[in-house]
Write a protein that holds these residues in place. Structure first.
Motif, PDB file in Angstrom:
ATOM      1  N   SER A   1     101.845  40.762  -5.558  1.00  0.00           N
ATOM      2  CA  SER A   1     102.346  40.800  -4.200  1.00  0.00           C
ATOM      3  C   SER A   1     101.013  40.814  -3.160  1.00  0.00           C
ATOM      4  O   SER A   1     101.359  40.141  -2.229  1.00  0.00           O
ATOM      5  CB  SER A   1     102.984  42.425  -3.852  1.00  0.00           C
ATOM      6  OG  SER A   1     104.154  42.522  -4.782  1.00  0.00           O
TER       7      SER A   1
ATOM      8  N   GLN B   1     109.365  41.857  -2.075  1.00  0.00           N
ATOM      9  CA  GLN B   1     109.494  43.014  -2.953  1.00  0.00           C
ATOM     10  C   GLN B   1     110.234  44.082  -2.341  1.00  0.00           C
ATOM     11  O   GLN B   1     109.840  44.832  -1.509  1.00  0.00           O
ATOM     12  CB  GLN B   1     108.069  43.340  -3.646  1.00  0.00           C
ATOM     13  CG  GLN B   1     108.499  44.286  -4.892  1.00  0.00           C
ATOM     14  CD  GLN B   1     107.159  44.648  -5.657  1.00  0.00           C
ATOM     15  OE1 GLN B   1     106.220  44.065  -5.218  1.00  0.00           O
ATOM     16  NE2 GLN B   1     107.392  45.034  -6.791  1.00  0.00           N
TER      17      GLN B   1
ATOM     18  N   ASP C   1     109.496  37.626  -4.359  1.00  0.00           N
ATOM     19  CA  ASP C   1     108.632  38.725  -4.978  1.00  0.00           C
ATOM     20  C   ASP C   1     109.539  39.404  -5.742  1.00  0.00           C
ATOM     21  O   ASP C   1     110.280  40.439  -5.017  1.00  0.00           O
ATOM     22  CB  ASP C   1     107.667  39.384  -4.223  1.00  0.00           C
ATOM     23  CG  ASP C   1     106.792  40.211  -4.668  1.00  0.00           C
ATOM     24  OD1 ASP C   1     106.685  40.383  -5.865  1.00  0.00           O
ATOM     25  OD2 ASP C   1     105.993  40.568  -3.873  1.00  0.00           O
ATOM     26  N   GLU C   2     109.872  39.469  -6.987  1.00  0.00           N
ATOM     27  CA  GLU C   2     110.795  40.149  -7.779  1.00  0.00           C
ATOM     28  C   GLU C   2     112.183  40.266  -7.170  1.00  0.00           C
ATOM     29  O   GLU C   2     112.718  41.286  -7.106  1.00  0.00           O
ATOM     30  CB  GLU C   2     110.225  41.436  -8.111  1.00  0.00           C
ATOM     31  CG  GLU C   2     108.809  41.318  -8.517  1.00  0.00           C
ATOM     32  CD  GLU C   2     108.459  42.778  -9.420  1.00  0.00           C
ATOM     33  OE1 GLU C   2     109.365  43.338  -9.837  1.00  0.00           O
ATOM     34  OE2 GLU C   2     107.041  42.946  -9.621  1.00  0.00           O
TER      35      GLU C   2
HETATM   36 MG   LIG Z   1     104.278  43.515  -6.432  1.00  0.00          MG
END
Ligand SMILES: [Mg+2]
Ligand SMILES: Nc1ncnc2c1ncn2[C@@H]1O[C@H](COP(=O)(O)OP(=O)(O)OP(=O)(O)O)[C@@H](O)[C@H]1O
Length: 255
Positions: free
Chosen positions: A44, A86, A177-178
């Motif tokens: 991140s 995220q 991000d994810e």
């Molecule tokens: Mg992360």
């Protein structure tokens, strides 16, 4: 040809501890690049350094050959970099359409607050944003949800809504991000299909994802981070066979 994104010797510390250390990578136009690694590896942090939400202590970020590492997040967004953060939250109490439109207002010259004044220029801009937002919702398969409360959407569709919000800016580079974390198998498949189709349309994508099968399906190239350093980079096949990656992340039993 100049890569769309070049990261060179990038480093960032928090309280004297390096979250990212001397990371270099290049992402060519149209590529899907996965970034994998254990919790706290710096994934991140890398994305935030690219989007502008963090400034580097060392190194450079170049976009289309131009240095961007001192630009604000807003300027980078206007250059075509969009992010799904995220654990990003939706605005509760707003419809799906409004959620996408609020994201779009953040990039316009006039901004959300001044849009409330409703000058003619704002009204034209507003109409354009609404059209773009509806198109982005349609693109992720949420057209029918446009006027429903965002928080009523199932989790998988909430993630698609986050993607729509990012797409509304018509980005060239999309940072995810994810986006699939916490989703059930069917929802993961749907999201993977969306990411795959965006890649097939030529969008350049960077994706943080823990599921190696999903990474193998979606990514052209993979960067592996561990303790802030890039310990390997290559195709998914190369990465799955890399001894350092197996030791640091995949474990000996992986398939
Ligand atoms: Mg992360
Ligand atoms: N704003 C911050 N202040 C202090 N430390 C931070 C900050 N952001 C990140 N860190 C630290 O930097 C390291 C890398 O964090 P980062 O969030 O980039 O990891 P990650 O790979 O995204 O992990 P995860 O898989 O859990 O999301 C961690 O040790 C984290 O605690």
């Amino acid at each position: 040809m100049t890569p769309l994104l070049e990261v060179e010797g990038l480093g960032r510390a928090f309280g004297g501890v390096y979250a990212l250390r001397d990371v270099s990578l290049a992402v060519t136009r149209g590529q899907t690049r996965a970034v994998i690694g254990p919790n706290g590896a710096g994934k991140s942090t890398l994305f935030n350094l690219i989007s502008g939400h963090l400034r580097p202590d060392h190194g450079q970020v170049r976009y289309g050959g131009r240095r961007i590492d001192r630009l604000s997040p807003g300027k980078r967004a206007r250059l075509g970099i969009a992010t799904v953060f995220q654990g990003a939250r939706l605005f509760a109490g707003m419809t799906a359409l409004e959620n996408v439109m609020v994201g779009a207002h953040a990039r316009t010259r006039h901004g959300f607050a001044s849009a409330a004044v409703r000058l003619p220029a704002h009204r034209r801009e507003e109409a354009q944003i609404r059209a773009d937002a509806l198109a982005a919702l349609a693109r992720v398969g949420l057209h029918d949800w446009a006027h429903r409360p965002a928080e009523a959407l199932p989790l998988g569709q909430q993630r698609s809504l986050q993607v729509a919000r990012a797409l509304c800016a018509r980005p060239t580079l999309l940072l995810l991000d994810e986006p699939a974390s916490g989703l059930r198998a069917a929802e993961r498949r749907a999201l993977a299909q969306l990411v795959e189709s965006l890649g097939a349309e030529g969008l350049t994508i960077m994706l943080v994802e823990h599921d190696v099968a999903l990474v193998t399906r979606l990514a052209d190239q993979v960067s592996v981070l561990d303790l802030g350093a890039q310990i390997a980079a290559g195709t998914p096949t190369q990465i799955r066979r890399d001894e350092n990656v197996i030791a640091a992340y995949l474990g000996p039993g992986h398939t």
